[in-house]
Every structure is written in C-alpha cells, then in structure tokens.
Design an enzyme around this catalytic site. Structure first.
Site, PDB file in Angstrom:
ATOM      1  N   HIS A 123     -17.640   7.500   3.317  1.00  0.00           N
ATOM      2  CA  HIS A 123     -18.319   6.611   4.259  1.00  0.00           C
ATOM      3  C   HIS A 123     -17.359   5.505   4.685  1.00  0.00           C
ATOM      4  O   HIS A 123     -16.773   4.823   3.826  1.00  0.00           O
ATOM      5  CB  HIS A 123     -19.561   5.979   3.615  1.00  0.00           C
ATOM      6  CG  HIS A 123     -20.365   5.158   4.573  1.00  0.00           C
ATOM      7  ND1 HIS A 123     -21.224   5.723   5.495  1.00  0.00           N
ATOM      8  CD2 HIS A 123     -20.421   3.811   4.778  1.00  0.00           C
ATOM      9  CE1 HIS A 123     -21.795   4.771   6.204  1.00  0.00           C
ATOM     10  NE2 HIS A 123     -21.317   3.597   5.793  1.00  0.00           N
ATOM     11  N   ASP A 183     -26.999   6.401   2.232  1.00  0.00           N
ATOM     12  CA  ASP A 183     -25.739   5.759   1.843  1.00  0.00           C
ATOM     13  C   ASP A 183     -25.945   4.778   0.692  1.00  0.00           C
ATOM     14  O   ASP A 183     -25.320   3.714   0.638  1.00  0.00           O
ATOM     15  CB  ASP A 183     -25.108   5.029   3.042  1.00  0.00           C
ATOM     16  CG  ASP A 183     -24.851   5.945   4.216  1.00  0.00           C
ATOM     17  OD1 ASP A 183     -24.641   7.151   3.999  1.00  0.00           O
ATOM     18  OD2 ASP A 183     -24.877   5.458   5.361  1.00  0.00           O
ATOM     19  N   GLY A 194      13.340  -2.259  10.811  1.00  0.00           N
ATOM     20  CA  GLY A 194      14.735  -1.907  10.581  1.00  0.00           C
ATOM     21  C   GLY A 194      14.897  -0.623   9.780  1.00  0.00           C
ATOM     22  O   GLY A 194      15.730   0.229  10.105  1.00  0.00           O
ATOM     23  N   LEU A 204      29.596  -6.664   7.961  1.00  0.00           N
ATOM     24  CA  LEU A 204      28.847  -7.131   6.790  1.00  0.00           C
ATOM     25  C   LEU A 204      29.393  -8.463   6.282  1.00  0.00           C
ATOM     26  O   LEU A 204      29.973  -9.230   7.029  1.00  0.00           O
ATOM     27  CB  LEU A 204      28.889  -6.047   5.712  1.00  0.00           C
ATOM     28  CG  LEU A 204      28.443  -4.652   6.187  1.00  0.00           C
ATOM     29  CD1 LEU A 204      28.611  -3.624   5.084  1.00  0.00           C
ATOM     30  CD2 LEU A 204      27.008  -4.692   6.683  1.00  0.00           C
ATOM     31  N   CYS A 233      29.911 -15.599  10.532  1.00  0.00           N
ATOM     32  CA  CYS A 233      30.330 -14.458   9.702  1.00  0.00           C
ATOM     33  C   CYS A 233      31.793 -14.542   9.291  1.00  0.00           C
ATOM     34  O   CYS A 233      32.166 -14.062   8.224  1.00  0.00           O
ATOM     35  CB  CYS A 233      30.054 -13.144  10.423  1.00  0.00           C
ATOM     36  SG  CYS A 233      30.673 -13.101  12.112  1.00  0.00           S
ATOM     37  N   SER A 242      28.789 -18.344   0.996  1.00  0.00           N
ATOM     38  CA  SER A 242      27.652 -19.274   1.102  1.00  0.00           C
ATOM     39  C   SER A 242      26.918 -19.111   2.419  1.00  0.00           C
ATOM     40  O   SER A 242      25.713 -19.256   2.499  1.00  0.00           O
ATOM     41  CB  SER A 242      28.141 -20.715   0.986  1.00  0.00           C
ATOM     42  OG  SER A 242      28.846 -21.113   2.155  1.00  0.00           O
TER      43      SER A 242
END
Length: 923
Positions: free
Chosen positions: A128, A164, A655, A695, A728, A826
């Site tokens: 249900h 029900d 992703g 990376l 980066c 960092s």
C-alpha cells in the site's frame, strides 16, 4: 557457492540468491509494478505457482500476465472473484488448484474474497503506497500530496477483513520534495523501493521472522478515489495549498477550474521561488487575482500573495496545450507535408500500429490514449521514433499534447521544420542590487538549451563568504538530471546541427561567446566575488579576463586542427595513401573546482568545444553561479541546444554519475588527488573513458641569496597569497637560502601588515574571504597542526574577527621536512618557509622534489646557469624562473606524479579532446 546450516544470503538488487527457505507463491494483481515484483521473487528462488490478474483490455494483456505467460507460469484472468457477496465457485477452485503457501498482492484493483485471502498457510500480504494508518484507501499517493505531507512512503501489511487495516509487516518512508508529483514520488521511491520491500517481506515470512504490528487508530485517515467533479480548485487558499491540490490530482483526475465558460484542467504545477515574470492577464472564475500567461507557463496566485506556475492546460475536448500558448492556441494552421515528411508520417503510423495492436486501422482521428495506450507506451513511441526517424528527438510531453494521430503528425512536422524551437531563452533569475548594478543570476540546471528545476525539485543554498548570507537557492541535480544532460549532449553530437557544423562556423560561435563574456565582465566579476569571495579587481582581470582570452585563443584553433599524410611501404603493383584525421571524442564531462569558477570552466570547455565535442559540466557545489550565467550567454552566442549542459550539485551524486556514465567518452577533472583517483577508477571500470586530471600540489619555490630580493619578496607573496591562497599552483613551500632567510621573513611580514582585508567588492581590498566555511575551518586546523609539531608561527594563523570566512595571511618558519606543513597542501594564505644552507643547490633540489606532487615550481636567482640547472632538475609540470603565477592561454599547463596528467591550455589541450583515426586506401 553452497550455503549450509543457518546461513542465508539476502540480496534484493542483482543476481540470483539462494535461501534456505523458499515459498510457493500466488501473485494476485496487475501492472508493471506487479510484473517487477513477480520477476524479482523468481530471481530470488521463490516459486510462483500461479498469477491471477485482470482480463486483457482492448486486446492487450497486462504486463504481469505477459511476463508470467512468457515464463510458462499458470495465468488466470478473472473479471471478478465474487457475485452478490459470494465467491464464484469456479474461481475459488482454480485458485486452490495451484497450492500456494502465500498470496502476494503487489497492486490489485479487484476485491479478493476473504476465503481466498485466508486460504494459504501464511495468508496474504499487500503493498500500500502510504505510511499506514494514514491515507487508507485507493488514492493514497494523491492524498499524500493533496494534504501537503512532508513524508511519503509505503506499507507492506497482512490482509484482514478491514480496508487497509491489517497488521504491518514493514514500512519505509522518504521526504516529499516541494515540487514532487505523483509520478516523481512513484518513480523515485515507491516503485523501486517497493519492489525490494515486497521481496524482503516474502523472505521474512519464509524465514519465520515477519512481524505483525497492529495498526494504531490514532492518526488513521481514509480518503476515497477522487473523481473529476470533486477536483475543482477552491481559490481562497494559500499558494502552497493550491499547488498541493493541483499536483495531487496530476494526472488523474486532474484539478480544474472554469475559464471563459469552459472547464480547464491544470497539469505540471510548481511553486514560484523567484519574482513573478511579466505576462498577459487571464481571468479565472473564483480566483482572487487574475492569472498571468507568461513564456514559462500560467502563473497563479494564492490568498497569501505567493505564486505558483502550471505548465500545461487541457480543455473539455481533450486537447492539451502548453499554458504559455493559451492566447495563441487556436492560431495553428494545418501544414502541407512534403514527400519526405509523408514518408516520416508513414513510418510513425507503422509505429502507432505496432503499439496499438488492438486498433485495426490507424486513422487521423485515432486517439493514442483512448485506444488503450499507457505511459509505458509513450516511452516506447518516443524511443521508436528516435530510432526509426533519423534521431528525431521528441519529449514524452509531446505525446500528451497531441494525442490524436493527425495532431501528432503535425507536431512532428513542426519539430522537423524547427518551427517549435524556442525563439527566446526563458530565464528565471535571482536579481540583486549590488556593486552599483543589477546582477541577474540563473539558478536552475541548464539542460538541452533550457533552464529547468532539478527533476526531484531539490535545491540547496549557495553562500556569500563575505558575510555568510544566502545568495539564493540553486537546483540540486539528481541522477535523472545527469542522464538527461548526457542524452541531450549525445543527441546534439550525433544528430544535431553541431555535429554537421563546419569548423570555421564553430570558431565563429566561440568568438561570439568570448565577446559576450567581455561585454558582461563586470556582472560576471561581481557574481564571482559574491559566490567565491574573489576580490573584484582580481576577478575582473584574471577570473573573467583570462576566460575571455581562453575562448578567443581556442576559437582560432577550430579550423586549424589537422591530421597528416604518411608514406608507407607499398606492395607493388598496388599504390596506397595513408593519412590521419583528428576527430572529436563525443560527449565530454567536465568537473571544475571552486577556486576559479569561470576560469577553470573556460580552460577546459574552450578546448573541448573547439575540438567539436559536446559537454556536460558540473561546477563546484559551492560556486555554481558564474557557470550558469555562462550557460545563458552561450545561448545568446548561438550555440545549438544540447552542446553545453550545466548541472549544479554534489560530486558524490552528479560527479560520480558522470564518471560512470557509459555515453561519456572523456572526463576532465580539476580537484583533489583523492577524488581524482576515485574518478579515474570509475572511468576505467565503466567504459575506459579518456581522462585528464589536474590534482593537488605542493609546489616548491626556491629563493637563492643572489636573487633580486625586492622582486623575490613581492613575487613570493603573490606565489602564496594570490587569490587568498586558493590557487592550484600556489607555492606550498618556500626554500630560502640561509644568508637572506631572516631578512626575507621580516620583509614579508612588513608587507602583510600593509594588506587590506575586507569586502571583495571594495576596490582597495587586497585579501578577501576564504571560499567557504568548511575550508576556513580546515585552514585553522592546518595552522594548529603546524604549531603542535614545532614550526614557528611568525604571523597570523587566526580567523579575522568579523562576519564571513576571513583568515589572516599566515607565515610559518622553521618547517622541517618531516612535518605535516612540509608535506600537505593548505590551499590557503599560509606561507610555509624552510631554510637551506648557503650554496647547497643539490640538497635543496632533493628536498624540493621529495613530494608526491609535481604541479608547479619556481626559482629566484640572477645566475642564468643556476636557473637553467634547477629548472631542469625540478620535477614539475611548470617551472617559473624569477616570476610566478605567469600562465598564458598559449602555454600548456598540467602536472606530473600525483598532481595528475594531461594538459589544459595551448595546442596540447586540444589533443585531450581529440582522437586520431588512421585511414589507408589502395588505388
């Protein structure tokens, strides 16, 4: 594998599992849901001894019956089980003949007598679609939405003689999203999870572990089936209540109202989260305020002043139109078909005939749904037309809007002629008065040339790091949205105008896009400052300025991508010609970081598009807004639908799906090394898609005592503090020769004290907020780790005491090679300084290269021979000599070791998005 004793394997998704206990089952019911439950139970080793379903309708068997008949399972099709309250004897005998131990009712519209329900050894269980005891009755999903419940779900319960009311075996629930429809709830949760739950319930019974939990009467409700006459809209209510009423009745029986003397039914409701767009007023009987027919749909108003929008309208004669076309609905003329269009119409007629096998002849007046077609047949129709009509891409909604064959063919022809293409992009902006301008920001997913809410209606907040305030809510792309975006990109590449466009025209579009980026640079830089915390002046010059340059550079490459001819050994008397072609890969996925939201988009997507690919791009979850503004500008530049798709959302959902998607041929990623490894693994396991990765880094900067010290101090600070250290290629570790070490540190600290920290929109600000709160907290922990290990904190290391996510520029000295600060990046405004002995060139090189990263590096010295020697020995993708951060669109950029592989920028970047084909012919 054999399982003995008390061991039992339970699995509900794939493969076949063998349990100690198996049951003989009777399945009573119908529908695709029933078919899936049937199939999964058989896969798990249970024996279905009989299927009891409804008679064929219009000559078409129910999906459950079709599956069972194919397997050779006995199938019984009873129109009814009892007459005048008594069980039909022949039906009861047929049922008892199969010898079931348990009745399973996944979805059943018939009344089953209690002597059948109680007959098996274990009784009967029923699915249900509500969290019982709430919403007992036949329209539970509808009432969940109508009543505005925040939770939906389902129950598997033991059948009893109530309605029900039987004891609960198990229940599962999910959140109801603001714009969920019956279909959305069913497809996202109730259908897939319900199938698993039915299988789980059967196994619990087989193992003797199934509970019987009595239903409480507290909170119990019962609602009957809604009929059309009861579905009229009562207008004196809030916008949310009106929205719930409309979506709860979508698609059956349909909420309706009276407009211009006739009944009009509303479909596709959503709450309007932004400002009300302009439109033409429409009087609605009983409404407190006229509706507005806009380019997006019909806007309606509640008594609380808030608004909602409906997409489609249906009139009394069954005709359905987009709500945006209400005032032009009767203006469409009948088209005369060309010979080629007649051929397409004939193919489509054959497809209709194959689906509507119960209809002797498909005529112009044949109605798809009145002839017995279901929603599954809509999917089949759209897919068959795509396969058999040259890739013609229709939407399911096209079928609902033109249900008669004649109308459907007219719609198809208009699609073929491009007459139904959108003349103007509809954008639902979030607007802000800021930086002495009105900034207009799209916030929805951009898929196939249109801005649209996420499929499940989910959103998330994007935050202004300057003060921590919410800028706006942004669509949170689901797996469905990713798949839609990939399908749009694939179709644009394989069947669309983009795939047929010559290279010079492709370059023209890219030049036009670069011009639009430049024309809108102040707005884009303001959005970048709001969303990422970038200092406005830096955003204007670098974030946006270099994005413009990148698109112009790669636009020039479009018609210069060439192969080569190759002389090969010829077997006389034959002659051969061998040549290579550079070809686009197809659909490419691009996942970009949050530090340079628009510039990173440009670095990857410009090369991707210049090579002729289509793309699906996922911006960083915390900085989606310039990517979505870019999508708007791409439409203005003239890019065809589906070429560029932008899906904001999480890396774990959107992703990950991109990295696994079988239709994507290349993925470009900039981000952390850990995530890069996971992406590479997913790309390999899925379909060996091509990968390029930029990376993490721990870029060394070596400063010799023969350097120009003023320049070294200035450039060294830029190497660390540029863009708040969120860079980066930032110098992650400075090696300063002993003779100048102390003076260098002193001068750096003096210069830091002159830096102005503040609002990034203030033109005099030098240093803005960190990108987001979690990153600030990570930087503070980084500093704590440095102090704990014994490094000397010379300056900073603390959060600035003001609203927002500001951090003091920080300097550490006495950092030894074994320390955490010496090894880990960092990605913030933290200068890490280590001293090296005078003249020890090879020693400092060894220390500089003692890292798993290799993105960038730098050296300051007046000695050219020393500079050349050091640049040769440094293990990095880029070496800066007497400068830093000097990137250019023509110079390839990328790392080595665990900083990744593949190049952005320059000619080499094109090769990341091209494949080489060798052709040899004999003549």
């Amino acid at each position: 594998m054999l399982w003995r004793g008390s061991q039992a394997l339970r699995r509900f998704s794939t493969g076949r599992a063998y349990f100690k206990n198996k049951l003989k089952l009777a399945l009573i019911g119908q529908s695709l849901f029933g078919q899936e439950v049937y199939s999964h139970l058989r896969k798990e080793g249970h024996r279905v001894v009989g299927v009891f379903t409804v008679p064929d309708k219009d000559g078409k068997a129910d999906p459950l019956a079709l599956a069972a008949e194919k397997d050779g399972t006995p199938v019984f099709k009873f129109p009814r089980w009892r007459v005048k309250g008594k069980t039909i004897k022949e039906v009861a005998e047929a049922y008892k003949s199969v010898g079931a131990e348990l009745n399973v009712l996944p979805f059943c519209t018939q009344f089953i007598p209690m002597d059948v329900i109680d007959s098996p050894k274990y009784g009967s269980i029923i699915y249900h679609p509500s969290i019982l005891p709430r919403h007992r009755g036949a329209s539970a999903i509808n009432w969940t939405l109508i009543m505005g419940d925040k939770k939906a779900g389902f129950s598997v319960f033991w059948a009893d003689d109530g309605l029900d009311t039987g004891p609960i075996l198990l229940q599962k629930s999910c959140d109801v999203e603001p714009n969920d429809t019956v279909d959305a709830l069913y497809n996202r949760f109730l259908f897939p999870e319900g199938i698993k739950a039915m299988v789980e319930a059967v196994q619990l019974i087989a193992d003797g572990k199934a509970p019987r939990i009595p239903q409480p009467e507290e909170g119990a409700t019962y609602e009957g089936i809604q009929k059309k006459e009861n579905a009229e809209i009562s207008w004196d209510q809030s916008a949310e209540v009106l929205h719930n009423w409309i979506r709860g009745h979508d698609k059956v029986p349909g909420a309706w109202t009276e407009i211009n003397g006739q009944m009009v039914t509303f479909y596709g409701s959503s709450l309007l989260k932004s400002s009300v767009p302009s439109g033409e007023p429409l009087e609605i009987k009983g409404a407190t305020k006229p509706g507005l027919v806009t380019k997006n749909g019909l806007v309606l108003f509640g008594n609380d002043g808030k608004a909602l929008m409906v997409r489609n309208l249906q009139f009394e004669d069954g005709r359905m139109i987009p709500a945006s076309q209400y005032f032009s609905a009767g203006e469409t003329s009948v088209l005369e078909l060309t010979a080629e269009e007649v051929k397409v119409a004939g193919t489509i007629k054959d497809i209709w005939a194959g689906i509507l096998s119960n209809v002797p002849v498909i005529e112009d007046s044949t109605d798809f749904f009145k002839s017995g077609a279901s929603s599954m047949d809509v999917v089949r129709l759209v897919e068959e037309i795509r396969q058999k009509c040259g890739g013609l891409q229709l939407q399911n909604e096209d079928v609902y809007l033109a249900t008669k064959f004649e109308d459907f063919i007219q719609k198809v022809v208009r699609k073929l002629r491009g007459e139904e293409s959108e003349e103007e992009l509809v954008v639902d902006y979030v607007s802000k008065e800021v930086n002495e301008m009105t900034v207009k920001m799209p916030y929805q997913c951009f898929i196939n040339g249109q801005f649209t809410d996420a499929d499940d209606g989910k959103t998330y907040d994007t935050i202004n790091p300057t003060d921590g305030s919410i800028i706006c809510k942004v669509s949170y792309a689901s797996l469905v949205d990713v798949d839609k975006a990939v399908a749009a990109a694939k179709d644009a590449f394989e069947n669309g105008e983009w795939g047929r466009m010559n290279a010079r025209e492709r370059g023209r579009l890219m030049y036009r896009l670069a011009d639009l980026l430049e024309e809108n640079q102040e707005e884009l830089a303001t959005i970048e400052a709001l969303d990422s915390g970038a200092v406005y002046t830096l955003a204007l010059k670098t974030h946006i300025g270099m994005s413009v340059q990148t698109f112009r550079y790669f636009a020039g490459w479009c018609d210069k991508i060439q192969g080569s001819t190759i002389p090969i050994n010829q077997a006389r008397p034959n002659r051969n010609l061998t040549f290579t072609k550079k070809e686009p890969l197809g659909v490419c996925a691009i996942i970009i970081p949050w530090n340079y939201p628009l510039m990173m988009l440009a670095w990857k997507s410009a090369a991707c598009l210049a090579a002729g690919n289509t793309l699906v791009l996922k911006p960083a979850q915390v900085t989606p807004l310039t990517a979505l503004k870019f999508a708007e500008l791409s439409v203005k530049a003239g890019f065809p639908k589906g070429v560029i798709n932008i899906i904001p959302g999480s890396g774990g959902i959107a992703g990950q799906r991109l990295s696994e998607h079988p239709d994507i041929r290349k993925l470009g990623f900039t981000g952390s090394t850990a995530i890069g490894k996971q992406i590479m693994k997913s790309c390999a396991v899925s379909n060996l898609k091509k990968v390029s990765l930029e990376l993490g880094g721990k870029s060394p900067l070596i400063i010799f005592n023969d350097c120009e010290l003023d320049k070294a101090v200035r450039m060294g600070m830029g190497a660390v503090f540029f863009n708040k250290g969120e860079n980066c290629i930032a110098a992650g570790r400075l090696f300063v020769e002993e003779a100048i070490h102390d003076e260098f540190v002193t001068r750096v600290v003096e210069e830091i004290k002159k830096m102005k920290i503040g609002d990034p929109l203030d033109r005099s600000t030098d240093h803005g907020p960190q990108n987001h709160k979690a990153h600030l907290e990570k930087l503070l922990q980084y500093c704590e780790a440095g102090v704990k290990e014994g490094a000397t904190l010379v300056y900073g290391g603390r959060q600035v005491q003001r609203p927002g996510f500001f951090m003091e520029p920080t300097v550490f000295t006495d950092v030894e090679d074994h320390m955490y600060l010496a090894k880990e990046e960092s990605f913030g405004p933290i200068m890490v300084i280590s001293k090296f002995q005078n003249g020890d060139i090879d020693g400092v090189l060894q220390r500089a290269n003692n890292t798993e990263y290799g993105l960038a590096s730098g050296v300051f010295t007046r000695d050219v021979n020393k500079a050349m020697y050091v640049s040769e020995k440094l293990e990095a993708g880029t070496v800066f000599v007497n400068t830093y951060n000097k990137t250019d669109v023509a110079a390839p950029f990328g790392g080595v070791k665990q900083s990744g592989f593949g190049k952005d920028l320059g000619e080499e970047a094109l090769n990341e998005y091209l494949k080489t084909k060798t052709v040899t012919l004999e003549y």
